[in-house]
Design a protein around this motif. Structure first.
Motif, PDB file in Angstrom:
ATOM      1  N   LEU A   1      -3.815  13.894 -12.751  1.00 41.92           N
ATOM      2  CA  LEU A   1      -3.431  12.851 -11.805  1.00 41.92           C
ATOM      3  C   LEU A   1      -3.947  13.212 -10.410  1.00 41.92           C
ATOM      4  O   LEU A   1      -3.838  14.362  -9.973  1.00 41.92           O
ATOM      5  CB  LEU A   1      -1.915  12.715 -11.776  1.00 41.92           C
ATOM      6  N   THR A   2      -4.506  12.215  -9.702  1.00 39.86           N
ATOM      7  CA  THR A   2      -5.115  12.474  -8.398  1.00 39.86           C
ATOM      8  C   THR A   2      -4.332  11.801  -7.270  1.00 39.86           C
ATOM      9  O   THR A   2      -3.562  10.864  -7.498  1.00 39.86           O
ATOM     10  CB  THR A   2      -6.561  11.950  -8.358  1.00 39.86           C
ATOM     11  N   THR A   3      -4.595  12.267  -6.061  1.00 41.23           N
ATOM     12  CA  THR A   3      -3.966  11.647  -4.890  1.00 41.23           C
ATOM     13  C   THR A   3      -4.437  10.207  -4.737  1.00 41.23           C
ATOM     14  O   THR A   3      -3.669   9.343  -4.303  1.00 41.23           O
ATOM     15  CB  THR A   3      -4.305  12.437  -3.622  1.00 41.23           C
ATOM     16  N   GLN A   4      -5.687   9.940  -5.081  1.00 42.19           N
ATOM     17  CA  GLN A   4      -6.216   8.582  -4.952  1.00 42.19           C
ATOM     18  C   GLN A   4      -5.456   7.606  -5.837  1.00 42.19           C
ATOM     19  O   GLN A   4      -5.191   6.464  -5.443  1.00 42.19           O
ATOM     20  CB  GLN A   4      -7.714   8.554  -5.310  1.00 42.19           C
ATOM     21  N   GLU A   5      -5.060   8.045  -7.030  1.00 43.71           N
ATOM     22  CA  GLU A   5      -4.322   7.169  -7.937  1.00 43.71           C
ATOM     23  C   GLU A   5      -2.922   6.869  -7.403  1.00 43.71           C
ATOM     24  O   GLU A   5      -2.373   5.793  -7.669  1.00 43.71           O
ATOM     25  CB  GLU A   5      -4.223   7.822  -9.321  1.00 43.71           C
ATOM     26  N   LEU A   6      -2.365   7.795  -6.640  1.00 42.98           N
ATOM     27  CA  LEU A   6      -1.029   7.590  -6.082  1.00 42.98           C
ATOM     28  C   LEU A   6      -1.052   6.764  -4.808  1.00 42.98           C
ATOM     29  O   LEU A   6      -0.024   6.220  -4.394  1.00 42.98           O
ATOM     30  CB  LEU A   6      -0.374   8.942  -5.801  1.00 42.98           C
ATOM     31  N   GLU A   7      -2.204   6.651  -4.191  1.00 46.97           N
ATOM     32  CA  GLU A   7      -2.295   5.926  -2.928  1.00 46.97           C
ATOM     33  C   GLU A   7      -2.867   4.522  -3.069  1.00 46.97           C
ATOM     34  O   GLU A   7      -2.643   3.684  -2.194  1.00 46.97           O
ATOM     35  CB  GLU A   7      -3.138   6.725  -1.925  1.00 46.97           C
ATOM     36  N   ALA A   8      -3.603   4.265  -4.135  1.00 44.51           N
ATOM     37  CA  ALA A   8      -4.259   2.958  -4.269  1.00 44.51           C
ATOM     38  C   ALA A   8      -4.114   2.423  -5.679  1.00 44.51           C
ATOM     39  O   ALA A   8      -4.171   3.172  -6.658  1.00 44.51           O
ATOM     40  CB  ALA A   8      -5.746   3.073  -3.904  1.00 44.51           C
ATOM     41  N   GLY A   9      -3.911   1.105  -5.774  1.00 46.16           N
ATOM     42  CA  GLY A   9      -3.830   0.448  -7.068  1.00 46.16           C
ATOM     43  C   GLY A   9      -2.447   0.555  -7.689  1.00 46.16           C
ATOM     44  O   GLY A   9      -1.500   1.045  -7.077  1.00 46.16           O
ATOM     45  N   ASP A  10      -2.357   0.100  -8.924  1.00 45.58           N
ATOM     46  CA  ASP A  10      -1.108   0.079  -9.681  1.00 45.58           C
ATOM     47  C   ASP A  10      -0.985   1.384 -10.462  1.00 45.58           C
ATOM     48  O   ASP A  10      -1.833   1.707 -11.292  1.00 45.58           O
ATOM     49  CB  ASP A  10      -1.127  -1.126 -10.621  1.00 45.58           C
ATOM     50  N   LEU A  11       0.063   2.154 -10.192  1.00 48.79           N
ATOM     51  CA  LEU A  11       0.216   3.456 -10.840  1.00 48.79           C
ATOM     52  C   LEU A  11       0.282   3.327 -12.349  1.00 48.79           C
ATOM     53  O   LEU A  11      -0.330   4.116 -13.082  1.00 48.79           O
ATOM     54  CB  LEU A  11       1.466   4.157 -10.307  1.00 48.79           C
ATOM     55  N   TYR A  12       1.020   2.331 -12.862  1.00 44.96           N
ATOM     56  CA  TYR A  12       1.137   2.183 -14.310  1.00 44.96           C
ATOM     57  C   TYR A  12      -0.208   1.818 -14.944  1.00 44.96           C
ATOM     58  O   TYR A  12      -0.489   2.194 -16.076  1.00 44.96           O
ATOM     59  CB  TYR A  12       2.196   1.137 -14.648  1.00 44.96           C
ATOM     60  N   GLU A  13      -1.020   1.093 -14.218  1.00 44.91           N
ATOM     61  CA  GLU A  13      -2.364   0.787 -14.712  1.00 44.91           C
ATOM     62  C   GLU A  13      -3.199   2.063 -14.775  1.00 44.91           C
ATOM     63  O   GLU A  13      -3.948   2.286 -15.737  1.00 44.91           O
ATOM     64  CB  GLU A  13      -3.026  -0.245 -13.806  1.00 44.91           C
ATOM     65  N   HIS A  14      -3.078   2.920 -13.760  1.00 40.68           N
ATOM     66  CA  HIS A  14      -3.789   4.201 -13.780  1.00 40.68           C
ATOM     67  C   HIS A  14      -3.314   5.054 -14.951  1.00 40.68           C
ATOM     68  O   HIS A  14      -4.133   5.688 -15.641  1.00 40.68           O
ATOM     69  CB  HIS A  14      -3.552   4.964 -12.470  1.00 40.68           C
TER      70      HIS A  14
ATOM     71  N   SER B   1       0.850  -1.176   0.000  1.00 43.49           N
ATOM     72  CA  SER B   1       0.000   0.000   0.000  1.00 43.49           C
ATOM     73  C   SER B   1       0.891   1.232   0.000  1.00 43.49           C
ATOM     74  O   SER B   1       2.111   1.132   0.144  1.00 43.49           O
ATOM     75  CB  SER B   1      -0.938   0.011   1.222  1.00 43.49           C
ATOM     76  N   SER B   2       0.288   2.404  -0.176  1.00 41.67           N
ATOM     77  CA  SER B   2       1.061   3.645  -0.245  1.00 41.67           C
ATOM     78  C   SER B   2       0.445   4.712   0.648  1.00 41.67           C
ATOM     79  O   SER B   2      -0.780   4.777   0.798  1.00 41.67           O
ATOM     80  CB  SER B   2       1.104   4.179  -1.681  1.00 41.67           C
TER      81      SER B   2
END
Length: 272
Positions: free
Chosen positions: A154-167, A98-99
């Motif tokens: 780009l959002t904070t949610q994308e940096l905290e959850a899931g795979d960044l490259y997928e986002h 997690s991040s």
């Protein structure tokens, strides 16, 4: 080496092997016998024992707890690298990742990052610092620099959850294609030590990665500090000859990649 020095080395090695056998027979968090009992059992002095124990603590295999004794350290997070005909496949690193976002802003690239991303020093990049955790425990600090024109939303949610490259692929139309990554030993600063919950100047691994999109344009530069006592790279090496009788082609290992669905990274030449 003098005879006395040789004997001391052999004693430390014997002590080390004995403690490693204890560790293998125990579970993470279990205690090992006290220094006094180990010295008596192995017929060695306390300084000799402590040298061996210090090495195992530095290697992340033992943990000292003041006033309580010595304990088997938590298992290391393992990233396995597997070579196939298309390049490197990176299975999911062990543990639940997690991040926690530490900083998120838009800044000027500056000279160094600008060179890496083929941008003017005045061009904007999105900068994010993330604390990466495994099973809730701090594992790494990541400093990401992404071309701002590639990820304007780009959002904070994308940096905290899931795979960044997928986002990046699904939400921003950025298809990452290949990366060049280097790894070298380092130690943590005072600020890094506090975030990673380790002593100041503890050993660590420094990763630097430059990622290109499918047009060959550099889109992301990352440098990360991973705990040396908790992170381990395991490589599978093919040493036999190829079916045609020649030598097997060399591949480049890319440890420390973003955990998750990152596979089929093609081999690339390393930087000098």
């Amino acid at each position: 080496m003098k005879a006395g020095e040789s004997g001391a080395v052999l004693k430390r090695e014997r002590v080390r092997d004995h403690i490693l056998q204890l560790i293998d027979a125990l579970q993470p968090g279990d205690s090992i016998p006290s220094e006094r009992s180990l010295c008596a059992e192995l017929d060695v002095s306390r300084p000799t024992l402590r040298v061996a124990v210090d090495e195992l603590v530095a290697a992340g295999l033992l943990v000292r707890k003041h006033g309580r004794g010595m304990f088997v350290a938590p298992e290391k997070v393992t990233q396995e690298l597997v070579s196939d005909s298309d390049g490197m496949t990176l299975p999911q690193a062990s543990g639940i990742w997690s991040s926690r976002l530490l900083e998120f802003t838009t800044i000027a690239a500056g000279a160094r990052v600008g060179r890496k991303l083929s941008l003017s020093p005045a061009a904007n990049v999105v900068y994010a610092a993330r604390l990466r955790l495994v099973d809730g425990s701090p594992m790494a600090i990541e400093h990401l620099h992404i071309r701002a024109d590639s990820v304007p939303h780009l959002t904070t949610q994308e940096l905290e959850a899931g795979d960044l490259y997928e986002h990046l692929r699904e939400r921003h139309g950025v298809q990452v294609s290949d990366a060049i990554q280097t790894i070298e030993p380092t130690v943590v600063s005072q600020a890094e030590a506090q975030l990673l919950e380790v002593p100041h100047l503890s050993p660590a691994l420094l990763f630097e990665r430059l990622t290109n999109d499918d047009t060959g344009r550099p889109v992301e530069y990352v440098h990360s500090i991973y705990r040396g006592d908790r992170y381990r790279i395991v490589s599978r090496l093919t040493l036999n000859a190829s079916p045609t009788g020649g030598r097997a082609p060399a591949t480049v290992l890319l440890p420390g990649m973003e955990p998750g669905n990152v596979t089929q990274w093609e081999a690339a030449s390393t930087e000098g």
